[in-house]
Design an enzyme around this catalytic site. Sequence first.
Site, PDB file in Angstrom:
ATOM      1  N   GLU A  11       7.664  24.232 -28.940  1.00 55.29           N
ATOM      2  CA  GLU A  11       7.112  22.910 -29.236  1.00 55.29           C
ATOM      3  C   GLU A  11       6.630  22.774 -30.675  1.00 55.29           C
ATOM      4  OE1 GLU A  11       4.428  21.320 -26.135  1.00 55.29           O
ATOM      5  OE2 GLU A  11       4.852  23.193 -25.111  1.00 55.29           O
ATOM      6  N   ASP A 198      10.426  17.189 -15.799  1.00 52.18           N
ATOM      7  CA  ASP A 198      10.762  17.340 -14.382  1.00 52.18           C
ATOM      8  C   ASP A 198       9.944  16.356 -13.573  1.00 52.18           C
ATOM      9  OD1 ASP A 198       8.255  18.869 -13.175  1.00 52.18           O
ATOM     10  OD2 ASP A 198       8.696  19.808 -15.099  1.00 52.18           O
TER      11      ASP A 198
END
Length: 230
Positions: A11, A198
């Site tokens: 990230e 998700d």
Amino acid sequence: MLGIIGAMDEEVSKLKEAMEEVEITKKASMDFYKGKMSGKDVVVVRSGIGKVNAGMCTQILSDLYAVDAVINTGIAGSLNADIDIGDIVLSTDALQHDMDATGFGYEPGVIPRMETSTFIADEKLRSIAKECCVRVNPDINVFEGRVVSGDQFISDKAVKEKIVESFAGYCTEMEGAAIAQAAYLNKIPFLIIRAISDKADDSATEDYPTFEKKAIEHSVKLVKAIVEEY
């Protein structure tokens, strides 16, 4: 100076690549990258996963760098049927879904002996982020809502439904509310940014690795744009 926290190397590595005049300071096993991004003073750091790492990281940003605001970028599981994989959620507020002092008569999520357990994100940061996201990520939708955090990767439909029923969150992850609490205690404006990887249900373990990379790309574009505008 703007503090930018990510939970994982993936990230923050792309954000580090966009920095100049970098000075690295190691503290509590974390590497704090201080430098310039788009001519602005920033500190970029990987907190590590989980609420303890995230809270410690935020406190160090306050103590060591006296940051003016904190942005936490990362990925999360969707708790709202309207929010699809790839979309981004900007926090209106954040709370800990695994804080449980119900045995003492408190409601789920309530932190005993604190004046609040729901930490409100900065409206100015969120407004900038929304405008930037629409501009730099036109292929996805951006939502504003509650981020709920706990030291659990939610991959069970029944657990997801209980969290939704109890807290009405838009997404769930493992760091945001800890960063929000530490920022609140230090009176630092904050914003939690979550790209959805998700659905936080029985498909989560399959979806997560597939969509993680794309989610990170969207987050990185957004954070760079926010830094330019802030």
